[in-house]
Design an enzyme around this catalytic site. Structure first.
Site, PDB file in Angstrom:
ATOM      1  N   GLU A 153       0.831  -1.206   0.000  1.00  0.00           N
ATOM      2  CA  GLU A 153       0.000   0.000   0.000  1.00  0.00           C
ATOM      3  C   GLU A 153       0.868   1.259   0.000  1.00  0.00           C
ATOM      4  O   GLU A 153       0.531   2.258  -0.647  1.00  0.00           O
ATOM      5  CB  GLU A 153      -0.924   0.002   1.220  1.00  0.00           C
ATOM      6  CG  GLU A 153      -2.059  -0.995   1.137  1.00  0.00           C
ATOM      7  CD  GLU A 153      -2.999  -0.669  -0.003  1.00  0.00           C
ATOM      8  OE1 GLU A 153      -3.964   0.087   0.187  1.00  0.00           O
ATOM      9  OE2 GLU A 153      -2.759  -1.178  -1.117  1.00  0.00           O
ATOM     10  N   THR A 206      -5.644   7.845  -5.841  1.00  0.00           N
ATOM     11  CA  THR A 206      -5.609   7.782  -4.377  1.00  0.00           C
ATOM     12  C   THR A 206      -4.655   8.801  -3.776  1.00  0.00           C
ATOM     13  O   THR A 206      -4.966   9.445  -2.766  1.00  0.00           O
ATOM     14  CB  THR A 206      -5.209   6.364  -3.924  1.00  0.00           C
ATOM     15  OG1 THR A 206      -6.158   5.434  -4.453  1.00  0.00           O
ATOM     16  CG2 THR A 206      -5.198   6.260  -2.413  1.00  0.00           C
TER      17      THR A 206
END
Length: 332
Positions: A153, A206
């Protein structure tokens, strides 16, 4: 469930370094996830049945990791194992258990949209980690994989949050109580809670979606948010869908991120009129989701929202699911 990468020691029951015959393979699916769950920024998430990603991993005779194929990404993801979240996370895991000698080939099959706000990178990373853990016969607690998934991530969006990877790895509804030390709690949930997801075909990266979030907040907003998070968690434990619904309000992140999603508030109004329990942004968006009490209502909401987006000349995908308690699974 407290673990950091430094805490992870080599399990005694792993196959010895000479193990791993060429040709051994495994095919793994890992699910999409809805992170934040409106009021729980970076600390709440749950897994759904669909969509998801698949990884096929094969043991080879030459040490090192290669990525031979990626499908479903329109050429957007790197085949370079030093730049792909799946291979990087797997490499961290192999180093931690003393198996850098093993050779692996990875195929990644994207079965879900990239940049959807549904944990696309998380699903891929978790599928890869679950695959190597299973191939090596490592039956230790899956929590040990979480720090490595968070490394993926960090590479994907610049921040190693766990609200996507934790539910993808464990299934169900997950609370990240603490990041330092890492402490993850699986929460109960009503079995008749359905999720309706609509992914509008617009681009909300994101990294950029994180950068627009306010760095400073007023105390009254913080108090409101704390109360809603506590109410949502209480509603899950009490199986109280009404309490879940009225707790899912966000005064910190949604007001900013909603500007990136076409007609967000109109879609919320439509969903609530059609019988939704709650409505909000999935992760950083642009996907939106609604909780409902039954499948029929969930399908009605996705149909109407997609029709609305079509009227705006915006394409979309939709998914209807209960909360997925299984997490990753071996397909073959």
């Amino acid at each position: 469930m407290e673990n950091t990468i430094d805490d992870l020691k080599k399990p005694a029951h792993l196959a010895p370094p000479s193990g791993g015959r060429g040709g051994e393979s495994i095919h793994v699916f890992a699910p999409a996830t809805v992170a934040n769950v409106v009021c729980g920024f970076d600390v709440l998430g749950f897994a759904v049945d669909e969509p998801g990603d698949e990884v096929i991993m094969r043991v080879t005779g030459k040490p090192g990791i290669t990525i031979s194929k990626i499908t479903g990404d329109d050429g957007r993801l790197p085949l370079d194992p030093a730049k792909n979240t799946v291979s990087v996370s797997v490499q961290h895991y192999l180093q931690s258990v003393g198996r850098s000698d093993i050779g692996l080939d990875i195929e990644l099959h994207k079965k879900m949209p990239i940049g959807s706000g549904l944990g696309s990178s998380s699903a891929s990373t978790v599928a890869g980690l679950f695959a190597i853990k299973t191939l090596l016969g490592d039956d230790s607690d899956p929590i040990k994989l979480l720090p490595f998934a968070m490394k993926g991530e960090e590479m994907a969006c610049g921040h190693g949050h766990a609200d996507n990877v934790a539910p993808a790895l464990f299934g169900g509804f997950v609370l990240i109580r603490s990041y330092e030390p890492l402490d993850v709690v699986r929460l109960p949930h009503p079995k008749n809670l359905w999720c309706a997801i609509v992914f509008p075909d617009v681009d909300v990266p994101t990294r950029e979606a994180r950068q627009i979030i306010r760095k400073n907040i007023q105390m009254k907003d913080a108090v409101t948010q704390w109360g809603n998070i506590a109410g949502l968690v209480s509603g899950l434990f009490m199986q109280d869908i009404d309490l879940i619904g009225r707790s899912m309000k966000d005064v910190l992140v949604e007001p900013v991120r909603s500007m990136l999603i076409p007609d967000f508030y109109k879609m919320r109004e439509m969903a609530m009129e059609l019988g939704a329990v709650s409505f909000g942004i999935s992760g950083s968006g642009p996907s939106v989701f609604a909780f409902t009490r039954d499948e029929a209502t969930a399908r009605s909401i996705t149909q109407k929202l997609q029709q609305h987006l079509t009227g705006l000349k915006i394409g979309s995908n939709s998914y209807v699911s209960t909360i997925n308690d299984a997490g990753p699974k071996v397909l073959g």
